[in-house]
Design a protein around this motif. Structure first.
Motif, PDB file in Angstrom:
ATOM      1  N   PHE A 189      -2.828   1.672   4.627  1.00  0.00           N
ATOM      2  CA  PHE A 189      -3.383   1.503   3.227  1.00  0.00           C
ATOM      3  C   PHE A 189      -2.747   0.041   2.771  1.00  0.00           C
ATOM      4  CE2 PHE A 189       0.580   3.362   2.430  1.00  0.00           C
ATOM      5  CZ  PHE A 189       1.212   2.844   1.205  1.00  0.00           C
ATOM      6  N   GLY A 190      -3.644  -0.032   1.573  1.00  0.00           N
ATOM      7  CA  GLY A 190      -3.258  -1.313   0.871  1.00  0.00           C
ATOM      8  C   GLY A 190      -2.164  -1.182  -0.222  1.00  0.00           C
ATOM      9  N   CYS A 191      -1.259  -1.841  -0.497  1.00  0.00           N
ATOM     10  CA  CYS A 191      -0.372  -1.535  -1.695  1.00  0.00           C
ATOM     11  C   CYS A 191      -0.537  -2.819  -2.462  1.00  0.00           C
ATOM     12  CB  CYS A 191       1.171  -1.409  -1.476  1.00  0.00           C
ATOM     13  SG  CYS A 191       2.184  -1.108  -2.681  1.00  0.00           S
ATOM     14  N   SER A 192      -1.543  -2.751  -3.204  1.00  0.00           N
ATOM     15  CA  SER A 192      -1.909  -4.056  -4.148  1.00  0.00           C
ATOM     16  C   SER A 192      -0.989  -4.480  -5.201  1.00  0.00           C
ATOM     17  CB  SER A 192      -3.371  -3.807  -4.450  1.00  0.00           C
ATOM     18  OG  SER A 192      -3.957  -4.984  -5.608  1.00  0.00           O
ATOM     19  N   THR A 193      -0.852  -5.819  -5.117  1.00  0.00           N
ATOM     20  CA  THR A 193       0.115  -6.457  -6.246  1.00  0.00           C
ATOM     21  C   THR A 193      -0.511  -7.313  -7.162  1.00  0.00           C
ATOM     22  OG1 THR A 193       0.804  -8.157  -4.440  1.00  0.00           O
ATOM     23  CG2 THR A 193       2.423  -6.288  -4.720  1.00  0.00           C
ATOM     24  N   GLN A 194      -1.796  -7.616  -6.592  1.00  0.00           N
ATOM     25  CA  GLN A 194      -2.520  -8.537  -7.589  1.00  0.00           C
ATOM     26  C   GLN A 194      -4.156  -7.802  -7.432  1.00  0.00           C
ATOM     27  OE1 GLN A 194      -1.953 -12.629  -6.641  1.00  0.00           O
ATOM     28  NE2 GLN A 194      -1.116 -13.027  -8.660  1.00  0.00           N
ATOM     29  N   ASN A 195      -4.961  -7.603  -8.357  1.00  0.00           N
ATOM     30  CA  ASN A 195      -6.217  -7.271  -8.229  1.00  0.00           C
ATOM     31  C   ASN A 195      -6.962  -7.411  -9.654  1.00  0.00           C
ATOM     32  OD1 ASN A 195      -5.632  -4.610  -9.691  1.00  0.00           O
ATOM     33  ND2 ASN A 195      -4.516  -4.427  -8.253  1.00  0.00           N
TER      34      ASN A 195
END
Length: 446
Positions: A189-195
């Protein structure tokens, strides 16, 4: 229209592209390490652009704000929390709970990184088979060192939507605490830090990164609470595996089709449209079919696009039929939705029933009422059709949006290649998820 390549490349390093060609990367706090780009379905950027052009005018922007406001009285029905069928599904790792939008158009699964992600989530190393496989890398030359994480970027800066962060691999639990048998498994999965969005996205397409593919789930269902629901306890529901079954004896089935190009999407064969029981005659025989070369056309389903986009001939046939049935003159609205009425002038009028007719035994039909195809905005006094004509020369012939599916239990059997649908109450026991309002925002995101 795309920004110049030089502008897109400003301050960024080379990126690896999954599904599309190599693109320069966005400037971000992740600069300094190579970032693999996981790009959404290839045509989504194109359809997003035309939706922006067709709908996101000042009036439509106001319409979107109205949908998101806390004033429920101006909505199509009574419960503003469940209007446009955007479903948030809760997943957990240990004691940590995350939420993401259920997206059957894409396969990538990403969540918002918690404040101390290393204490909850395990990062995928840049130098690893998993990183290379997901990002389609052929070398590890882009890795800073042996301890660096596998960084990704998802979406597009061109339409203002993206998520950046690092890939993780963790055991998630889906449906825990719901009274159903939870489904657990380790997934990338993606662990999002900016979105650019508040919640994550959970890919339910047939692509290799979706939770369905990673957990080997071949059947799932969702029920989007209808906007005219009279029950305050009514909730939207997602079920996985053996729990995804019909809840009534009124279910109907139609085959799920496969595109030669966009094989991850869910297509159905629409054979016709009726208005108050009468088949529309202005629709060409093959209006809803794939093109002869299989590279375009067809009718796809979406849970993140609220509007329904019909093949242009079919749309104008529906529009003309509605105008002939609604005993009131159409008015020019201050948004780009095509057919609008003055709310006061149609308040006591009876609107026609639209029936979508699908391929299958006894020609299964899905009945639609105004809650599925009209939006009422009390701020402007307009009630507008939430269907639009699909632009010509686009890869999809039609998209059946999420508003149209509200109030219908949608059951996908990927193994049997069959979609079963039924007008029914939400399947019990209920799953802790929410539906949030958005006519336009998620169209532009993933």
């Amino acid at each position: 229209m795309d920004r110049p390549a030089a502008r897109r490349a400003r301050g960024a390093v080379a990126m690896t592209v999954l599904l599309l060609l190599l693109l320069p990367g966005p400037a971000s706090s992740l600069a300094g390490a190579a970032v693999g780009v996981i790009v959404r379905s290839p045509f989504m950027k194109r359809i997003a652009s035309i939706i922006v052009k067709e709908v996101a005018s000042a009036g439509a922007s106001a319409l979107t704000k109205a949908l998101r406001s806390s004033n429920k009285a101006g909505q199509l029905g009574s419960d503003a929390a469940d209007d446009a069928g955007i479903i948030l599904y809760n997943v957990s790792v240990g004691q940590q709970t995350f939420s993401g939008v259920v997206d059957i158009f894409n396969d990538f699964f990403w969540v918002q990184c918690p404040p101390a992600p290393a204490q909850v989530l395990s990062a995928v190393p840049c130098i690893s088979d998993t990183c290379s496989s997901v990002l389609r890398k052929t070398t590890n030359n882009d890795c800073v060192d042996t301890t660096s994480s596998c960084l990704y970027a998802y979406g597009s800066l061109d339409d203002g939507s993206y998520s950046t962060g690092y890939l993780g691999y963790e055991k998630f639990t889906f449906g825990a605490g719901t009274g159903t048998s939870p489904v657990s498994g380790s997934v990338v999965f993606g662990c999002s830090t900016q979105n650019t969005v508040k919640d994550g996205a959970i890919g339910f397409s047939k692509g290799p990164l979706s939770i369905l593919s990673q957990l080997h789930i071949t059947r799932f269902s969702y029920f989007l609470t209808p906007d005219d629901s009279k029950s305050s306890s009514s909730t939207s529901v997602v079920l996985l595996g053996d729990q995804a079954v019909p809840q009534t004896k009124r279910s109907r089935s139609t085959p799920l089709l496969k595109s030669n190009v966009y094989q991850d999407l869910y297509y159905v064969k629409l054979t016709g449209i009726k208005v108050d029981g009468e088949s529309l005659k202005g629709i060409p025989d093959r209006a809803f079919d794939f093109a002869a070369d299989g590279k375009s056309g067809g009718v796809a389903l979406s849970t993140t696009i609220a509007l329904t986009w019909l093949q242009s001939d079919a749309y104008y046939a529906v529009k003309q039929a509605l105008m002939s049935k609604i005993d009131s003159p159409a008015v020019k609205s201050n948004n780009e939705l095509d057919l609008c009425y003055d709310t006061n002038s149609v308040a006591k009028l009876k609107f026609p029933k639209i029936t979508l007719v699908f391929d299958g035994v006894d020609s299964p039909g899905m009945d639609l009422t105004t809650v599925h195809y009209f939006y009422k905005d009390t701020n402007t006094g307009f009630q507008c059709l939430t269907m639009l004509p699909m632009p010509k020369d686009y890869p999809l012939g039609s998209i059946l949006g999420s508003m149209l599916q509200a109030g219908t239990n949608m059951i996908y059997d990927i193994g049997a290649r069959q979609l079963t649908f039924e007008k029914a109450a939400a399947a019990a026991p209920q799953v802790p998820l929410m539906a949030i309002v958005s006519l336009l925002a998620w169209v532009l995101l993933f």
